[in-house]
Design a protein around this motif. Structure first.
Motif, PDB file in Angstrom:
ATOM      1  N   THR A   1     -17.741  -9.635   4.512  1.00 58.90           N
ATOM      2  CA  THR A   1     -18.362 -10.055   3.257  1.00 58.90           C
ATOM      3  C   THR A   1     -19.858 -10.233   3.473  1.00 58.90           C
ATOM      4  N   GLU A   2     -20.639  -9.887   2.462  1.00 60.92           N
ATOM      5  CA  GLU A   2     -22.088 -10.089   2.560  1.00 60.92           C
ATOM      6  C   GLU A   2     -22.446 -11.565   2.523  1.00 60.92           C
ATOM      7  N   ASN A   3     -21.484 -12.414   2.163  1.00 65.51           N
ATOM      8  CA  ASN A   3     -21.721 -13.856   2.112  1.00 65.51           C
ATOM      9  C   ASN A   3     -21.273 -14.562   3.388  1.00 65.51           C
ATOM     10  N   ALA A   4     -21.018 -13.781   4.452  1.00 62.05           N
ATOM     11  CA  ALA A   4     -20.553 -14.369   5.706  1.00 62.05           C
ATOM     12  C   ALA A   4     -21.632 -15.203   6.371  1.00 62.05           C
ATOM     13  N   ILE A   5     -21.207 -16.306   6.949  1.00 61.65           N
ATOM     14  CA  ILE A   5     -22.027 -17.104   7.864  1.00 61.65           C
ATOM     15  C   ILE A   5     -21.230 -17.221   9.148  1.00 61.65           C
ATOM     16  N   LEU A   6     -21.779 -16.727  10.234  1.00 60.71           N
ATOM     17  CA  LEU A   6     -21.097 -16.785  11.523  1.00 60.71           C
ATOM     18  C   LEU A   6     -21.787 -17.803  12.415  1.00 60.71           C
ATOM     19  N   ALA A   7     -21.020 -18.814  12.835  1.00 60.60           N
ATOM     20  CA  ALA A   7     -21.524 -19.817  13.769  1.00 60.60           C
ATOM     21  C   ALA A   7     -20.965 -19.506  15.149  1.00 60.60           C
ATOM     22  N   VAL A   8     -21.843 -19.161  16.081  1.00 61.01           N
ATOM     23  CA  VAL A   8     -21.453 -18.933  17.473  1.00 61.01           C
ATOM     24  C   VAL A   8     -21.588 -20.272  18.197  1.00 61.01           C
ATOM     25  N   PRO A   9     -20.505 -20.828  18.732  1.00 59.08           N
ATOM     26  CA  PRO A   9     -20.570 -22.160  19.360  1.00 59.08           C
ATOM     27  C   PRO A   9     -21.582 -22.219  20.502  1.00 59.08           C
TER      28      PRO A   9
ATOM     29  N   PHE B   1     -19.380 -27.993  26.506  1.00 57.37           N
ATOM     30  CA  PHE B   1     -19.811 -28.036  25.109  1.00 57.37           C
ATOM     31  C   PHE B   1     -21.160 -28.745  24.999  1.00 57.37           C
ATOM     32  N   SER B   2     -22.006 -28.292  24.098  1.00 60.37           N
ATOM     33  CA  SER B   2     -23.280 -28.973  23.856  1.00 60.37           C
ATOM     34  C   SER B   2     -23.021 -30.308  23.165  1.00 60.37           C
ATOM     35  N   GLY B   3     -23.970 -31.223  23.311  1.00 61.03           N
ATOM     36  CA  GLY B   3     -23.784 -32.570  22.798  1.00 61.03           C
ATOM     37  C   GLY B   3     -23.612 -32.647  21.297  1.00 61.03           C
ATOM     38  N   ALA B   4     -24.232 -31.730  20.563  1.00 60.23           N
ATOM     39  CA  ALA B   4     -24.133 -31.767  19.101  1.00 60.23           C
ATOM     40  C   ALA B   4     -22.729 -31.423  18.621  1.00 60.23           C
ATOM     41  N   ASN B   5     -21.952 -30.753  19.473  1.00 57.78           N
ATOM     42  CA  ASN B   5     -20.585 -30.351  19.093  1.00 57.78           C
ATOM     43  C   ASN B   5     -19.631 -30.608  20.255  1.00 57.78           C
ATOM     44  N   ARG B   6     -19.732 -31.792  20.838  1.00 57.44           N
ATOM     45  CA  ARG B   6     -18.952 -32.074  22.049  1.00 57.44           C
ATOM     46  C   ARG B   6     -17.453 -32.136  21.786  1.00 57.44           C
TER      47      ARG B   6
END
Length: 309
Positions: free
Chosen positions: A103-111, A155-160
Motif C-alpha cells: 500500500t502507498e500508505n505503508a509505514i514500516l518501522a524497523v526495530p 533492544f534499544s532503551g526506547a523499546n526495551r
C-alpha cells in the motif's frame, strides 16, 4: 564518526543487502562537516547508486540536512535514517520495497538495537564501550552475514520491551514521499543537539496519519554503534539534556506525548538470529496483556480510532 558511517554505508550496499540490486534503490548520504568526516577515498569508492553531500552546518541539529535530503529524493518511497551510526540488517531494503508494494500508505518501522549486551548509555567508560564494540564486531563475519549482528545486540532503551508493545521511536523509518510531505518532513523546531526527539516526533506524526498502515519487521533491525551520542552516552548532564527533549516533545500534542498505540502487522522473514528477540517480544507482550486484564484496562487502544484511520 567516520568509522561508524563506513560500516553503515557498507550495510546499505547492494553487495550486502539481499534480494535487491543497485538499480532498485538510491542512498543519499548527508554529512555535516566535522573533525572526523568520511575520508575522500571512501567517498570515491561509494557504489554508483550512492550520492554523498558534505554540508557546512553551524547548528548541532540534523533537521536541516534531513530536509535537504528529502528535497533530493526521487523515489516514491523513502527510508529515513537520521543517525549515520546505524548499521542495517541485510533485508531492510527488500522489506521496505515489500511494504511499498502492499500500500502507498505503508509505514514500516524497523526495530532498533544497540550493539553490545547493555544499553550503551549504561556503560560508564566510553573507552570500554568502544573497545567492547570493536571486539564484538571483529568476533563475527558480519559482512558475509549481517543477521549475525542480532547475536551481539540488545533492544534499544526506547523499546526495551520489544516491538509487540507500543513503540516509542524508530531510527530506520520507511514511508511514502507523500506521507513524509504530509507531516511537513522534519520539524525545524527541533534545534537541540542531535535534533532532540525529532525521531520520536516524526514516527508518531506518520503513524497518526489517517489511512496509514503500520508494519513492523521482526526479522530486520538497525544496530546502533557507539559514538558518544547525546542520548546513547553516559555523562553527568545526560538526564538534564533528556529532560529538555521531553519538555519539547510533550508540547506538540494536547495531553503530551506517548508511544504510538497501534496494532502493527508483522512483515518479512525472521532469520534464526532474530528469533530470540521475537520470543522476548512475545513474552513481554504476554506479560503486559495479563497485567492490563488484571487492571481491567483496554489491551491496545488505537490512536487512530475516530480519526478515519
Amino acid at each position: 564518526m567516520s568509522r561508524q558511517l563506513e560500516n553503515t554505508l557498507l550495510s546499505l550496499s547492494a553487495d550486502y543487502q539481499q534480494g535487491v540490486t543497485a538499480e532498485d534503490y538510491e542512498v543519499i548520504v548527508m554529512e555535516n562537516n566535522s573533525v572526523d568526516n568520511l575520508a575522500a577515498s571512501s567517498v570515491a569508492a561509494l557504489p554508483s547508486n550512492f550520492r554523498y553531500l558534505l554540508r557546512q552546518e553551524a547548528s548541532a541539529t540534523p533537521v536541516y540536512a534531513v530536509n535537504e535530503a528529502f528535497a533530493l529524493c526521487r523515489a516514491p518511497f523513502i527510508c529515513l535514517m537520521i543517525d549515520g551510526a546505524r548499521m542495517a540488517s541485510p533485508g531492510v531494503i527488500r522489506t521496505c520495497l515489500m511494504a511499498s508494494a502492499i500500500t502507498e500508505n505503508a509505514i514500516l518501522a524497523v526495530p532498533g538495537y544497540h550493539l553490545g549486551y547493555d544499553e550503551q548509555h549504561l556503560v560508564d567508560d566510553s573507552r570500554d564501550q568502544a573497545q567492547q564494540e570493536a571486539e564484538l564486531l571483529a568476533s563475527l563475519d558480519w559482512r558475509a552475514d549481517g543477521y549475525d549482528l542480532f547475536t551481539i545486540s540488545t533492544f534499544s532503551g526506547a523499546n526495551r520491551n520489544g516491538y509487540l508493545q507500543p513503540i516509542m521511536e524508530c531510527n530506520c523509518l520507511c514511508a511514502s514521499a507523500k506521507s513524509f510531505a504530509a507531516i511537513g518532513y522534519a520539524d525545524t523546531a527541533f534545534t537541540l543537539p542531535g535534533g532532540g526527539s525529532i525521531n520520536l516526533h516524526m514516527y508518531r506524526s506518520l503513524c497518526m496519519l489517517p489511512g496509514s498502515e503500520l508494519f513492523v519487521s521482526p526479522g530486520e533491525g538497525s544496530f546502533h554503534q557507539y559514538h558518544g551520542g547525546v542520548t546513547t552516552s553516559s555523562y553527568a548532564e545526560r538526564e538534564a539534556e533528556i529532560e529538555k527533549h521531553r519538555v519539547q516533545l510533550h508540547s506538540f500534542w494536547p495531553g503530551g506525548f506517548h508511544s504510538v498505540r497501534r496494532e502493527p502487522a508483522l512483515l518479512g522473514r525472521v532469520p534464526p538470529q532474530a528469533q530470540p528477540f521475537l520470543m522476548k517480544s512475545l513474552k513481554r507482550c504476554g506479560d503486559r496483556i495479563r497485567r492490563l486484564k488484571a487492571q481491567g484496562k483496554e489491551l491496545w487502544p488505537d490512536d487512530l480510532a475516530g480519526q478515519g484511520g
